[in-house]
Design a protein around this motif. Structure first.
Motif, mmCIF file in Angstrom:
data_model
loop_
_atom_site.group_PDB
_atom_site.id
_atom_site.type_symbol
_atom_site.label_atom_id
_atom_site.label_comp_id
_atom_site.label_asym_id
_atom_site.label_seq_id
_atom_site.Cartn_x
_atom_site.Cartn_y
_atom_site.Cartn_z
ATOM 1 N N TYR A 1 0.838 -1.192 0.000
ATOM 2 C CA TYR A 1 0.000 0.000 0.000
ATOM 3 C C TYR A 1 0.877 1.247 0.000
ATOM 4 C CZ TYR A 1 -3.915 -3.032 1.335
ATOM 5 O OH TYR A 1 -4.871 -4.017 1.364
ATOM 6 N N PRO A 2 0.383 2.334 -0.570
ATOM 7 C CA PRO A 2 1.121 3.601 -0.496
ATOM 8 C C PRO A 2 1.366 3.993 0.963
ATOM 9 C CG PRO A 2 -0.677 3.766 -2.077
ATOM 10 C CD PRO A 2 -0.867 2.461 -1.361
ATOM 11 N N PHE A 3 2.427 4.729 1.182
ATOM 12 C CA PHE A 3 2.860 5.067 2.538
ATOM 13 C C PHE A 3 1.742 5.685 3.368
ATOM 14 C CE2 PHE A 3 4.764 7.650 5.819
ATOM 15 C CZ PHE A 3 5.831 6.904 6.269
ATOM 16 N N ASP A 4 1.113 6.733 2.868
ATOM 17 C CA ASP A 4 0.100 7.435 3.653
ATOM 18 C C ASP A 4 -1.077 6.529 3.994
ATOM 19 O OD1 ASP A 4 1.654 9.690 3.600
ATOM 20 O OD2 ASP A 4 0.489 10.721 2.041
ATOM 21 N N LEU A 5 -1.505 5.718 3.033
ATOM 22 C CA LEU A 5 -2.631 4.830 3.281
ATOM 23 C C LEU A 5 -2.274 3.778 4.324
ATOM 24 C CD1 LEU A 5 -5.435 3.674 2.777
ATOM 25 C CD2 LEU A 5 -4.503 2.469 0.773
ATOM 26 N N THR A 6 -1.089 3.211 4.212
ATOM 27 C CA THR A 6 -0.737 2.149 5.153
ATOM 28 C C THR A 6 -0.612 2.685 6.575
ATOM 29 O OG1 THR A 6 0.603 0.145 5.295
ATOM 30 C CG2 THR A 6 1.805 2.198 5.025
ATOM 31 N N VAL A 7 -0.163 3.927 6.728
ATOM 32 C CA VAL A 7 -0.094 4.530 8.059
ATOM 33 C C VAL A 7 -1.502 4.792 8.601
ATOM 34 C CG1 VAL A 7 0.671 6.533 9.389
ATOM 35 C CG2 VAL A 7 2.184 5.530 7.669
ATOM 36 N N GLU A 8 -2.398 5.253 7.747
ATOM 37 C CA GLU A 8 -3.775 5.498 8.176
ATOM 38 C C GLU A 8 -4.463 4.196 8.580
ATOM 39 O OE1 GLU A 8 -5.471 8.259 8.857
ATOM 40 O OE2 GLU A 8 -3.485 9.173 8.592
ATOM 41 N N ARG A 9 -4.134 3.133 7.889
ATOM 42 C CA ARG A 9 -4.702 1.814 8.249
ATOM 43 C C ARG A 9 -4.267 1.419 9.655
ATOM 44 N NH1 ARG A 9 -5.489 -2.367 4.863
ATOM 45 N NH2 ARG A 9 -3.579 -3.376 5.595
ATOM 46 N N ILE A 10 -3.003 1.613 9.981
ATOM 47 C CA ILE A 10 -2.513 1.273 11.315
ATOM 48 C C ILE A 10 -3.079 2.233 12.356
ATOM 49 C CG2 ILE A 10 -0.456 1.111 12.771
ATOM 50 C CD1 ILE A 10 -0.928 -1.236 10.775
ATOM 51 N N ARG A 11 -3.192 3.515 12.024
ATOM 52 C CA ARG A 11 -3.753 4.486 12.965
ATOM 53 C C ARG A 11 -5.200 4.112 13.323
ATOM 54 N NH1 ARG A 11 -2.270 8.772 10.625
ATOM 55 N NH2 ARG A 11 -0.532 9.270 12.018
ATOM 56 N N ALA A 12 -5.979 3.715 12.329
ATOM 57 C CA ALA A 12 -7.366 3.322 12.580
ATOM 58 C C ALA A 12 -7.430 2.046 13.412
ATOM 59 C CB ALA A 12 -8.096 3.123 11.251
ATOM 60 N N ALA A 13 -6.564 1.093 13.104
ATOM 61 C CA ALA A 13 -6.539 -0.153 13.862
ATOM 62 C C ALA A 13 -6.122 0.098 15.307
ATOM 63 C CB ALA A 13 -5.590 -1.144 13.196
ATOM 64 N N ALA A 14 -5.127 0.975 15.512
ATOM 65 C CA ALA A 14 -4.668 1.293 16.861
ATOM 66 C C ALA A 14 -5.754 2.004 17.664
ATOM 67 C CB ALA A 14 -3.414 2.154 16.796
ATOM 68 N N ALA A 15 -6.471 2.912 17.025
ATOM 69 C CA ALA A 15 -7.564 3.604 17.712
ATOM 70 C C ALA A 15 -8.648 2.618 18.123
ATOM 71 C CB ALA A 15 -8.136 4.695 16.803
ATOM 72 N N SER A 16 -8.938 1.651 17.255
ATOM 73 C CA SER A 16 -9.920 0.626 17.579
ATOM 74 C C SER A 16 -9.447 -0.222 18.750
ATOM 75 C CB SER A 16 -10.169 -0.250 16.349
ATOM 76 O OG SER A 16 -11.138 -1.246 16.602
ATOM 77 N N ALA A 17 -8.154 -0.555 18.764
ATOM 78 C CA ALA A 17 -7.601 -1.353 19.865
ATOM 79 C C ALA A 17 -7.694 -0.607 21.187
ATOM 80 C CB ALA A 17 -6.151 -1.717 19.562
#
Length: 264
Positions: free
Chosen positions: A117-133
């Motif tokens: 995934y592009p850099f910005d998208l992959t970081v947003e994916r982790i940010r969303a997952a971390a917020a959910s956690a």
């Protein structure tokens, strides 16, 4: 000790990747401190190859079976979070927690297109997952994976940039599978203060726990290597029997009463 507490840089525990109730119970009986699923090993049991062949529902049902097999914490190998967008990754975290998992790993591989995934998208994916956690009622360890080095889609410089961004986005553990050199691994392990998982597979299977500890690893996982080691034994035994009528490999089998003992 919680799953999170096991992650001590310089004193790594072995996260044993299992693929059914029997291997889960055997690992627990032989002293494992935590277990993990393996998407590849799970796929092999279903007669499939690795990489996007397991659905989220299948992964969750499989994880529930592993969780129920022992009292050990279980980490889920959940590939790319089973979706491209950040909201799907966040939902996957919530569903994984409901299944009883102590954590999951999410990689940056776009499985549908066999690239990252592009850099910005992959970081947003982790940010969303971390917020959910963080929104969960219980503790949950999110591992963010930068798989491009292993897949050959980017190099170590990009991998370091990604795991640093993953750490800032809230990841609890970082993972760059299969770096090419010990210097690369040392750079990965020193890039942030977040605990790092290393993979004992391929050329890295010759590295001891003490050597990984000296480098600063916090966790050592096996991926599908243990499953493939078992399949190698089966492969070699069948070759001997079917090609040459040699049944001697069966004489080295683990005795049935020992199997029953470790399975409880």
């Amino acid at each position: 000790m919680t799953f999170r507490d096991l992650h001590r840089p310089g004193d790594p525990f072995v996260l044993v990747n299992v693929w059914d109730l029997g291997t889960a119970r055997m690992a627990a009986a032989l002293g494992a401190q935590a277990l993990a699923t393996s998407s590849a090993a799970h796929a092999f049991t279903m007669g499939r190859g690795d990489g996007g062949t397991i659905t989220r529902d299948e992964a969750l049902a499989h994880a529930q079976e592993i969780v129920a097999a022992t009292d050990l914490p279980v980490n889920g190998d959940f590939e790319n979070g089973f979706g491209d967008d950040p909201d799907t990754c966040a939902e996957t975290v919530r569903l994984a927690a409901e299944a009883g998992l102590a954590g999951i790993g999410i990689e940056d591989t776009n499985l549908a297109e066999s690239t990252h995934y592009p850099f910005d998208l992959t970081v947003e994916r982790i940010r969303a997952a971390a917020a959910s956690a963080r929104a969960l009622s219980g503790d949950f360890v999110l591992t963010a994976r930068a798989d491009g080095v292993m897949e050959g889609t980017y190099g170590i410089t990009e991998a370091i940039a990604r795991i640093k961004a993953f750490a800032e986005a809230g990841a609890d553990c970082l993972y760059v599978p299969m770096p090419e050199t010990a210097d690369d691994l040392r750079t990965i392990l020193g890039a942030t203060d977040v605990p790092v998982n290393v993979l004992a597979s391929g050329p890295w299977a010759a590295t001891t726990r003490d050597a990984f500890a000296d480098l600063g690893a916090a966790r050592i996982s096996l991926g599908a290597a243990l499953s493939r080691a078992g399949l190698q034994t089966i492969h070699d035994a069948l070759r001997a029997m079917l090609d040459g009528g040699d049944f001697s490999p069966l004489g080295r089998a683990l005795p049935g009463d020992e199997v029953e003992r470790v399975l409880g």
